[in-house]
Design an enzyme around this catalytic site. Sequence first.
Site, short mmCIF file in Angstrom:
data_model
loop_
_atom_site.label_atom_id
_atom_site.label_comp_id
_atom_site.label_asym_id
_atom_site.label_seq_id
_atom_site.Cartn_x
_atom_site.Cartn_y
_atom_site.Cartn_z
N TYR A 44 12.21 -1.37 -4.35
CA TYR A 44 12.70 -2.38 -5.04
C TYR A 44 13.88 -2.03 -5.88
O TYR A 44 14.70 -3.06 -6.19
CB TYR A 44 11.73 -3.35 -5.83
CG TYR A 44 10.79 -4.09 -5.16
CD1 TYR A 44 10.50 -4.08 -3.78
CD2 TYR A 44 9.67 -4.43 -5.84
CE1 TYR A 44 9.47 -4.67 -3.13
CE2 TYR A 44 8.93 -5.22 -5.29
CZ TYR A 44 8.50 -5.34 -3.85
OH TYR A 44 7.42 -5.91 -3.26
N HIS A 100 2.32 0.44 -0.16
CA HIS A 100 3.13 -0.62 0.37
C HIS A 100 2.93 -1.27 1.53
O HIS A 100 2.88 -2.40 2.09
CB HIS A 100 4.50 -0.21 -0.08
CG HIS A 100 5.48 -1.49 -0.22
ND1 HIS A 100 6.57 -1.33 -0.73
CD2 HIS A 100 5.22 -2.90 -0.18
CE1 HIS A 100 7.18 -2.67 -1.16
NE2 HIS A 100 6.47 -3.34 -0.49
#
Length: 269
Positions: A44, A100
């Site tokens: 991110y 993830h």
Amino acid sequence: MPAENSDIPRIGLGTYGLTGAEGRAALSSAINLGYRHLDTAQTYGTEENVGEAVARSGLDRADFFVTTKVTASNLGRLAESVDDSLETMQLDYADLVLIHWPAPHDDPPVSAYIGALARVQDEGKTRLIGVSNFTRRHIDEAVAEIGEGRLATNQFEQHVFLQNRVLAAHCRERGIAVTAYMPLAGGRLGDDSVIGAVASKHGATASQVALAYLLALDSIVIPKSASPERQRTNLAAGDLVLDGADMGRLAGLERGQRYINPAWGPDWY
């Protein structure tokens, strides 16, 4: 001993896109409004902002619940990548570390890296561990490798248009909490007449109704917003109580509408 899944705050702040000075301001606003669950990831670009926000808040580290996620390219160096994340965030430990995504095309398989995640927890680098975007098969493979009771949550796309009931039920049967990302369907709620009617009935916003629905299903939600007003209303969704009629109408919005579906992602079923 692993911490309980119930330690995960029910409403958190997703931080995807909250980069730079605007991201720092959004995090500061959220913390001032009462958010303590902050969700970031190695991909991110917000780990540094999250760590800085925690440090500048004036609150104790223990007041926060910080989640980060190991990206697929780091599965071969999972422990080292968690060290990197902690250094970037300037934190001694994370509250939750997730895989993830399962490795693209299952290369390597879950069994090759899930044990390393468990060892990160054993070493005290994170209080809880979990996964993200894992199918039922991936969940079962992980549990077979590291045992029952280790995975705290599976974070996956869930909203009124993609309720993922089969996967959610499978997780809960295995004692794994559901965390819903994109709980607001990427801002696509406003034109739906059912959501609008329920919102009008309760004097609430469409976003509050969508979040309250997932919370009533016992999901954890991590909506993202940079707007202080939207952050406030999202947090207040925890106080909205939907009745049986509302729940039935919102359940009927399921249409299998998946918005996050990369070509290299798992085969959803």
